[in-house]
Every structure is written in C-alpha cells, then in structure tokens.
Design a protein around this motif. Structure first.
Motif, PDB file in Angstrom:
ATOM      1  N   PHE A 152      17.533  59.062 -22.934  1.00  0.00           N
ATOM      2  CA  PHE A 152      18.253  57.900 -22.427  1.00  0.00           C
ATOM      3  C   PHE A 152      19.385  58.400 -21.552  1.00  0.00           C
ATOM      4  N   ASP A 153      20.056  57.466 -20.885  1.00  0.00           N
ATOM      5  CA  ASP A 153      21.158  57.817 -19.987  1.00  0.00           C
ATOM      6  C   ASP A 153      22.448  57.886 -20.797  1.00  0.00           C
ATOM      7  N   ASP A 182      21.615  65.794 -28.845  1.00  0.00           N
ATOM      8  CA  ASP A 182      22.165  66.953 -28.145  1.00  0.00           C
ATOM      9  C   ASP A 182      23.354  66.606 -27.269  1.00  0.00           C
ATOM     10  N   GLY A 183      23.711  65.318 -27.189  1.00  0.00           N
ATOM     11  CA  GLY A 183      24.848  64.913 -26.387  1.00  0.00           C
ATOM     12  C   GLY A 183      24.572  64.816 -24.904  1.00  0.00           C
ATOM     13  N   GLN A 184      23.347  65.129 -24.490  1.00  0.00           N
ATOM     14  CA  GLN A 184      22.974  65.079 -23.082  1.00  0.00           C
ATOM     15  C   GLN A 184      21.920  64.007 -22.814  1.00  0.00           C
ATOM     16  N   GLY A 185      21.780  63.069 -23.726  1.00  0.00           N
ATOM     17  CA  GLY A 185      20.833  61.983 -23.537  1.00  0.00           C
ATOM     18  C   GLY A 185      19.467  62.234 -24.135  1.00  0.00           C
ATOM     19  N   ALA A 186      19.374  63.103 -25.122  1.00  0.00           N
ATOM     20  CA  ALA A 186      18.101  63.368 -25.796  1.00  0.00           C
ATOM     21  C   ALA A 186      18.342  63.406 -27.296  1.00  0.00           C
ATOM     22  N   VAL A 187      17.567  62.627 -28.036  1.00  0.00           N
ATOM     23  CA  VAL A 187      17.643  62.617 -29.485  1.00  0.00           C
ATOM     24  C   VAL A 187      16.276  63.020 -30.027  1.00  0.00           C
ATOM     25  N   THR A 188      16.267  64.038 -30.876  1.00  0.00           N
ATOM     26  CA  THR A 188      15.050  64.553 -31.487  1.00  0.00           C
ATOM     27  C   THR A 188      14.975  64.069 -32.926  1.00  0.00           C
ATOM     28  N   MET A 189      13.847  63.500 -33.289  1.00  0.00           N
ATOM     29  CA  MET A 189      13.669  62.920 -34.628  1.00  0.00           C
ATOM     30  C   MET A 189      12.416  63.488 -35.273  1.00  0.00           C
ATOM     31  N   THR A 210      20.019  52.788 -33.276  1.00  0.00           N
ATOM     32  CA  THR A 210      21.132  51.920 -32.918  1.00  0.00           C
ATOM     33  C   THR A 210      21.930  52.563 -31.795  1.00  0.00           C
ATOM     34  N   PHE A 211      22.072  51.825 -30.680  1.00  0.00           N
ATOM     35  CA  PHE A 211      22.807  52.313 -29.511  1.00  0.00           C
ATOM     36  C   PHE A 211      24.027  51.433 -29.280  1.00  0.00           C
ATOM     37  N   LYS A 212      25.005  52.021 -28.592  1.00  0.00           N
ATOM     38  CA  LYS A 212      26.180  51.282 -28.135  1.00  0.00           C
ATOM     39  C   LYS A 212      26.237  51.363 -26.620  1.00  0.00           C
ATOM     40  N   ALA A 213      26.413  50.196 -25.987  1.00  0.00           N
ATOM     41  CA  ALA A 213      26.542  50.149 -24.536  1.00  0.00           C
ATOM     42  C   ALA A 213      27.965  50.549 -24.159  1.00  0.00           C
ATOM     43  N   ILE A 214      28.095  51.607 -23.372  1.00  0.00           N
ATOM     44  CA  ILE A 214      29.427  52.130 -23.060  1.00  0.00           C
ATOM     45  C   ILE A 214      29.813  51.939 -21.602  1.00  0.00           C
ATOM     46  N   ALA A 215      28.863  51.659 -20.724  1.00  0.00           N
ATOM     47  CA  ALA A 215      29.183  51.491 -19.309  1.00  0.00           C
ATOM     48  C   ALA A 215      28.089  50.669 -18.652  1.00  0.00           C
ATOM     49  N   PRO A 216      28.436  49.926 -17.593  1.00  0.00           N
ATOM     50  CA  PRO A 216      27.399  49.147 -16.897  1.00  0.00           C
ATOM     51  C   PRO A 216      26.375  50.069 -16.234  1.00  0.00           C
ATOM     52  N   GLY A 217      25.154  49.581 -16.169  1.00  0.00           N
ATOM     53  CA  GLY A 217      24.099  50.348 -15.525  1.00  0.00           C
ATOM     54  C   GLY A 217      22.765  50.112 -16.199  1.00  0.00           C
ATOM     55  N   ASN A 218      21.769  50.792 -15.710  1.00  0.00           N
ATOM     56  CA  ASN A 218      20.418  50.702 -16.259  1.00  0.00           C
ATOM     57  C   ASN A 218      20.060  52.028 -16.916  1.00  0.00           C
ATOM     58  N   SER A 219      19.374  51.938 -18.018  1.00  0.00           N
ATOM     59  CA  SER A 219      18.950  53.139 -18.733  1.00  0.00           C
ATOM     60  C   SER A 219      17.533  52.941 -19.251  1.00  0.00           C
ATOM     61  N   SER A 220      16.728  53.943 -19.054  1.00  0.00           N
ATOM     62  CA  SER A 220      15.381  53.936 -19.634  1.00  0.00           C
ATOM     63  C   SER A 220      15.429  54.578 -21.009  1.00  0.00           C
ATOM     64  N   GLN A 242       7.724  53.663 -23.291  1.00  0.00           N
ATOM     65  CA  GLN A 242       9.105  53.605 -22.844  1.00  0.00           C
ATOM     66  C   GLN A 242       9.515  52.158 -22.636  1.00  0.00           C
ATOM     67  N   ALA A 243      10.819  51.961 -22.537  1.00  0.00           N
ATOM     68  CA  ALA A 243      11.400  50.649 -22.267  1.00  0.00           C
ATOM     69  C   ALA A 243      12.655  50.872 -21.431  1.00  0.00           C
ATOM     70  N   ALA A 244      13.275  49.762 -20.993  1.00  0.00           N
ATOM     71  CA  ALA A 244      14.477  49.837 -20.166  1.00  0.00           C
ATOM     72  C   ALA A 244      15.446  48.751 -20.619  1.00  0.00           C
ATOM     73  N   VAL A 245      16.741  49.053 -20.507  1.00  0.00           N
ATOM     74  CA  VAL A 245      17.784  48.104 -20.863  1.00  0.00           C
ATOM     75  C   VAL A 245      18.829  48.101 -19.748  1.00  0.00           C
ATOM     76  N   ARG A 246      19.333  46.916 -19.465  1.00  0.00           N
ATOM     77  CA  ARG A 246      20.374  46.746 -18.457  1.00  0.00           C
ATOM     78  C   ARG A 246      21.674  46.385 -19.146  1.00  0.00           C
ATOM     79  N   VAL A 247      22.715  47.178 -18.879  1.00  0.00           N
ATOM     80  CA  VAL A 247      24.020  46.949 -19.474  1.00  0.00           C
ATOM     81  C   VAL A 247      24.923  46.304 -18.424  1.00  0.00           C
ATOM     82  N   THR A 248      25.499  45.164 -18.786  1.00  0.00           N
ATOM     83  CA  THR A 248      26.373  44.414 -17.883  1.00  0.00           C
ATOM     84  C   THR A 248      27.812  44.496 -18.370  1.00  0.00           C
ATOM     85  N   ALA A 249      28.722  44.292 -17.432  1.00  0.00           N
ATOM     86  CA  ALA A 249      30.135  44.378 -17.776  1.00  0.00           C
ATOM     87  C   ALA A 249      30.647  43.143 -18.494  1.00  0.00           C
ATOM     88  N   GLY A 250      30.051  41.995 -18.288  1.00  0.00           N
ATOM     89  CA  GLY A 250      30.513  40.773 -18.929  1.00  0.00           C
ATOM     90  C   GLY A 250      29.353  39.836 -19.177  1.00  0.00           C
TER      91      GLY A 250
END
Length: 256
Positions: A152-153, A182-189, A210-220, A242-250
């Motif tokens: 993920f981004d 790993d802190g670089q956008g990769a989670v190994t399970m 469980t993710f937290k949206a921290i900044a606007p943008g798109n992430s796969s 895969q899937a995609a999510v769009r994070v908005t500021a408001g």
C-alpha cells in the motif's frame, strides 16, 4: 584433578565414490604369460619347463578368440544407461490403509482450482478515520496455511493492526497469525492452523487489516505475494487480487 580438563570431539566423515572399470581390450594368452615361473630360494635354482597343457591352451585361445576392438569411449557409452538407471530414485510403494484413503481424498495439484484471494476495501475514506480491509479466500480445499504480502502507499495509509478472519478457525481451532510491517508500505502476514489438524474447505474471510487514512490521495491495496499449503504441507496454487481506496481531506467518508 583440579588442573585436568575433559574434551569430547565427535566427527563423522562420509566418502562416496564410484568406480567404473572399462574393458579396453581382451586379455590374450600367449607363450609369454603362460610360462612357468621360478620359485624357491636363491641357493636352489632349477630350470622349469612349460607344461604341455599350458601350451595347448595357449594355442587354442589364440586361434579361437578374436581380438576385441572395444575402446574406453565405447565402454563408457555402454555404461551410461546403467549409471542413469541406478541414480534414479526408487518408486515409492503404493499406499495402503488409512494413508491410501487420505491420499485418495486429496485431489492432484493439476486438477485443483486455484485458491482465490480477493481484497475487499471501502472505495473512499476520510483523513483521520480508520477503516478495515478484508482478505477473502474462495475455492479453498484442505487449506492449512497461507503466507502473503500486501503493498500500500505509506504516504496515504498507515497500518494499525491485523486480525484473523473466521475461515481457518471456523471449526474452533486456534489460528496462529504473525505479521510484520516494514514501514515502507509492505506488510507480510502468515496464517496457519495447529499441527496435526485437517485443513479447511470453503469460502470466507482470511484476515482483516485495519488502516488509518493519514493524507489525501489514492492508494492501491495489492497482494503481491501469495502462497498456500494443505494439511500435508503440499503447495497449492493461489491467485492474489487487489483493491483501491481514495482518501479525501473532508466530507463524510466512511469510517469503521
């Protein structure tokens, strides 16, 4: 005894070698190699004559036995099939009893439908909110363990936690789950059932992230590495989605 010491060393050496003799020519009996030899001490020297039987044998061999034109290359070529046959592993005996019935219930890998891992995520989220992403498995047959990796981004999303779904533990067995971000956008399970337990068949959620949206943008949210094993620790074919999510500021983004 105070200044003594004890030392124990164990060493195991194994030497494996193969000796292949090659017959390059036949042995020819001649007068020279069938003659009698002198034996005894140096003080008693006697002249030993060749026996008539040895001379007759030499003449018979020389007239009836042709000289072979076998070479070392031909002998080596003739030995290659035998060496290859000796190096092949022996075929296992046919299974009987309980082992035969268990093997009959497990379809061959070529005939199995690949395990399909899909990613279910909300299409939109708001900055500061948390949401859940489900990894769902379908077409599972005797599923025992699943190692996988999701990318993920990290500039848009932050991983909060990973929980197990109810697929691998739907019969009441405890599921072992481990994950590493790993802190670089990769989670190994890695998810697995207890040892000496049968696998699970069917469809259902495998794990929930469980993710937290921290900044606007798109992430796969992509499963870049997927694998699966059955209860016999055999590898199973698996396909990741895969899937995609769009994070908005408001606005009223979905929050769970």
């Amino acid at each position: 005894y105070f200044f003594s010491s004890q030392d124990k060393t164990q060493q195991s050496d194994e030497i494996v070698f193969l000796v292949i003799p090659h017959i390059v020519r036949d042995s020819i009996l001649t007068d020279e190699n069938t003659r009698a030899v002198y034996t005894g001490t140096g003080q008693t020297v006697e002249l030993i004559h060749r026996a008539p039987e040895a001379a007759q044998m030499s003449n018979a061999v020389n007239t009836s036995t042709p000289i072979s034109n076998t070479t070392a290359a031909n002998a080596a070529s003739a030995m290659l099939p035998e060496i290859a046959a000796a190096g092949r592993p022996a075929a296992p005996p046919p299974a009987t009893g309980t082992a035969a019935s268990a093997a009959a219930n497990v379809p061959p890998a070529s005939a199995m439908t690949p395990l399909n891992l899909s990613v279910v995520s909300p299409a939109q989220a708001q900055v500061g909110s948390t949401f859940q992403v489900t990894v769902r498995a379908s077409n599972a047959h005797d599923l025992f363990g699943v190692p996988l990796q999701m990318q993920f981004d990290p500039k848009v999303l932050s991983l909060v936690n990973v929980d197990t779904g109810d697929l691998l533990g739907r019969d009441g067995q405890a599921v072992a789950l481990s994950h590493r971000d790993d802190g670089q956008g990769a989670v190994t399970m890695s998810l697995s059932r207890p040892p000496n337990t049968p696998g699970i068949s069917g469809d259902g959620p495998l794990c929930v992230l469980t993710f937290k949206a921290i900044a606007p943008g798109n992430s796969s949210l992509s499963l870049v590495r997927v694998a699966a094993t059955d209860s016999h620790q055999n590898k199973m074919p698996a396909i990741g989605g895969q899937a995609a999510v769009r994070v908005t500021a408001g606005g009223a983004g979905p929050s769970q």
